[in-house]
Motif scaffolding. Structure first.
Motif, PDB file in Angstrom:
ATOM      1  N   HIS A 152     -10.705  13.566   0.359  1.00 39.46           N
ATOM      2  CA  HIS A 152      -9.997  14.853   0.489  1.00 39.46           C
ATOM      3  C   HIS A 152      -8.515  14.628   0.741  1.00 39.46           C
ATOM      4  CE1 HIS A 152      -9.017  18.919   1.763  1.00 39.46           C
ATOM      5  NE2 HIS A 152      -8.564  18.431   2.906  1.00 39.46           N
ATOM      6  N   THR A 153      -8.157  13.654   1.571  1.00 37.47           N
ATOM      7  CA  THR A 153      -6.752  13.377   1.855  1.00 37.47           C
ATOM      8  C   THR A 153      -6.026  12.894   0.601  1.00 37.47           C
ATOM      9  OG1 THR A 153      -7.341  12.782   4.128  1.00 37.47           O
ATOM     10  CG2 THR A 153      -5.193  12.065   3.319  1.00 37.47           C
ATOM     11  N   ILE A 154      -6.665  12.033  -0.180  1.00 40.99           N
ATOM     12  CA  ILE A 154      -6.035  11.522  -1.400  1.00 40.99           C
ATOM     13  C   ILE A 154      -5.787  12.653  -2.399  1.00 40.99           C
ATOM     14  CG2 ILE A 154      -6.396  10.033  -3.403  1.00 40.99           C
ATOM     15  CD1 ILE A 154      -7.940   8.132  -1.574  1.00 40.99           C
ATOM     16  N   ILE A 155      -6.778  13.522  -2.587  1.00 40.87           N
ATOM     17  CA  ILE A 155      -6.615  14.633  -3.536  1.00 40.87           C
ATOM     18  C   ILE A 155      -5.564  15.621  -3.045  1.00 40.87           C
ATOM     19  CG2 ILE A 155      -7.811  16.573  -4.609  1.00 40.87           C
ATOM     20  CD1 ILE A 155     -10.369  14.894  -4.513  1.00 40.87           C
ATOM     21  N   TRP A 207      -9.863   1.444  -1.158  1.00 42.04           N
ATOM     22  CA  TRP A 207     -10.045   2.827  -0.738  1.00 42.04           C
ATOM     23  C   TRP A 207      -8.991   3.725  -1.390  1.00 42.04           C
ATOM     24  CZ3 TRP A 207     -13.092   5.062   3.539  1.00 42.04           C
ATOM     25  CH2 TRP A 207     -14.125   4.208   3.948  1.00 42.04           C
ATOM     26  N   LYS A 208      -7.765   3.286  -1.412  1.00 42.64           N
ATOM     27  CA  LYS A 208      -6.669   4.014  -2.059  1.00 42.64           C
ATOM     28  C   LYS A 208      -6.001   3.082  -3.067  1.00 42.64           C
ATOM     29  CE  LYS A 208      -5.651   6.813   2.060  1.00 42.64           C
ATOM     30  NZ  LYS A 208      -4.601   7.203   3.033  1.00 42.64           N
ATOM     31  N   VAL A 209      -5.826   3.575  -4.287  1.00 45.52           N
ATOM     32  CA  VAL A 209      -5.272   2.777  -5.382  1.00 45.52           C
ATOM     33  C   VAL A 209      -4.010   3.457  -5.884  1.00 45.52           C
ATOM     34  CG1 VAL A 209      -5.761   1.705  -7.619  1.00 45.52           C
ATOM     35  CG2 VAL A 209      -7.609   2.081  -5.987  1.00 45.52           C
ATOM     36  N   THR A 210      -3.061   2.641  -6.326  1.00 42.62           N
ATOM     37  CA  THR A 210      -1.806   3.171  -6.849  1.00 42.62           C
ATOM     38  C   THR A 210      -2.067   4.067  -8.054  1.00 42.62           C
ATOM     39  OG1 THR A 210      -0.681   1.161  -6.139  1.00 42.62           O
ATOM     40  CG2 THR A 210       0.484   2.555  -7.708  1.00 42.62           C
ATOM     41  N   ALA A 211      -1.417   5.233  -8.059  1.00 41.84           N
ATOM     42  CA  ALA A 211      -1.544   6.175  -9.172  1.00 41.84           C
ATOM     43  C   ALA A 211      -0.457   5.884 -10.202  1.00 41.84           C
ATOM     44  CB  ALA A 211      -1.432   7.605  -8.671  1.00 41.84           C
ATOM     45  N   PHE A 212      -0.860   5.588 -11.424  1.00 38.69           N
ATOM     46  CA  PHE A 212       0.088   5.271 -12.483  1.00 38.69           C
ATOM     47  C   PHE A 212       0.480   6.564 -13.196  1.00 38.69           C
ATOM     48  CE2 PHE A 212      -2.477   1.269 -12.328  1.00 38.69           C
ATOM     49  CZ  PHE A 212      -1.507   0.522 -11.688  1.00 38.69           C
TER      50      PHE A 212
END
Length: 234
Positions: A142-145, A30-35
Motif C-alpha cells: 500500500h505504501t509503494i502504490i 521488497w522495494k524495486v527501482t521504478a524505471f
C-alpha cells in the motif's frame, strides 16, 4: 484415514509456508527501482529490503549494505521486521506442536481428545503466523502504490512492488490453508469424562385378566336358581 491424510497435507503445506516466510524475510526485493521517465539510468537497479539495501549495475557485481542503525529506520520497516520474525517463530513452533498431535506419532497414543486439542493449538499458531505475514506485506505494498502516484515525489524516489511481496502473499495463503486443515476437524468426546449412566425406564407390566369361562357362569347361575326354589318351598 481421511484425518491422517489431512494432517500430513497440513504439515507439508505449513512447511512450504515456513520456507516462504523465511525467504520473504531475508530477500531484499521488497522495494524495486521504478524505471519511468527519460533521465533515469536504466542500467542501475536498487533493491530495498528489511535488513539491507542492494545496488546492481551492468557488468558489476551486486553490492549490498546492511542498515547501520535499527533506531534510525522508519516505523513501518521496524514493524515489518518484528511481524515477520513473529511469523517465523509461530509457524515453526506450530509445526513442532503439530507433530505431537499427529496419528502417526506415538505421543499421546490412544487419546484422541488430547491429540485434537494439540492440533487445534497448532492451527491457531499457523493462523496467527498467516496474519503476521499479511500485515507487513500488504502495508508495504500500500505504501509503494501510494507513493508511486504521489505528485510531490520525483521519479527517482518512486518504487515498484518487489518479488518478495508476491512471495509473501503466496506464503500467507499457504499458512492459511495449513491452519484450516488443522482446525477443520471434529472434537471427540473423552472416554469416562462426560458419560453419565441413565437407567432405562422400566415399562409397567400389564396384568392379564382372564375372562370367566362360560361353564363357571352357568354353574353359578344354576346354584342361585336352586337356592331360590328352596326358599320358596320353605
Amino acid at each position: 484415514m481421511v484425518q491422517g491424510v489431512s494432517e500430513i497435507a497440513a504439515m507439508c503445506v505449513g512447511l512450504i509456508g515456513l520456507i516462504g516466510a523465511a525467504a520473504t524475510t531475508g530477500m531484499p526485493m521488497w522495494k524495486v527501482t521504478a524505471f519511468i521517465g527519460e533521465n533515469i539510468i536504466v542500467m542501475e537497479t536498487r533493491w530495498e529490503g528489511l535488513w539491507m539495501n542492494c545496488y546492481r549495475q551492468a557488468n558489476i557485481r551486486m553490492q549490498c549494505k546492511v542498515y547501520d542503525s535499527l533506531l534510525f529506520l522508519p516505523p513501518d520497516l521496524q514493524a515489518a521486521r518484528g511481524l515477520m520474525c513473529c511469523s517465523l517463530a509461530l509457524s515453526g513452533l506450530g509445526l513442532l506442536v503439530a507433530l505431537a498431535g499427529m496419528r502417526c506419532i506415538s505421543c499421546f497414543q490412544g487419546n484422541d481428545w488430547a491429540k485434537t486439542i494439540i492440533l487445534f493449538i497448532a492451527g491457531g499458531m499457523q493462523l496467527m503466523a498467516c496474519v503476521c505475514v499479511f500485515i507487513p506485506v500488504s502495508w508495504t505494498g500500500h505504501t509503494i502504490i501510494r507513493d508511486f502516484y504521489n505528485p510531490l515525489l520525483i521519479d527517482a524516489q518512486r518504487r515498484e512492488l518487489g518479488e518478495a511481496l508476491y512471495i509473501g502473499w503466496v506464503t500467507g495463503g499457504f499458512l492459511f490453508a495449513s491452519a484450516m486443515l488443522f482446525l477443520c476437524r471434529h472434537m471427540p468426546s473423552e472416554k469416562g469424562s462426560y458419560d453419565v449412566y441413565h437407567p432405562a425406564p422400566s415399562k409397567p407390566t400389564l396384568m392379564r385378566y382372564h375372562p370367566i369361562s362360560s361353564v363357571s357362569i352357568s354353574s353359578y347361575n344354576s346354584r342361585v336358581h336352586q337356592n331360590k326354589k328352596k326358599k320358596k318351598k320353605t
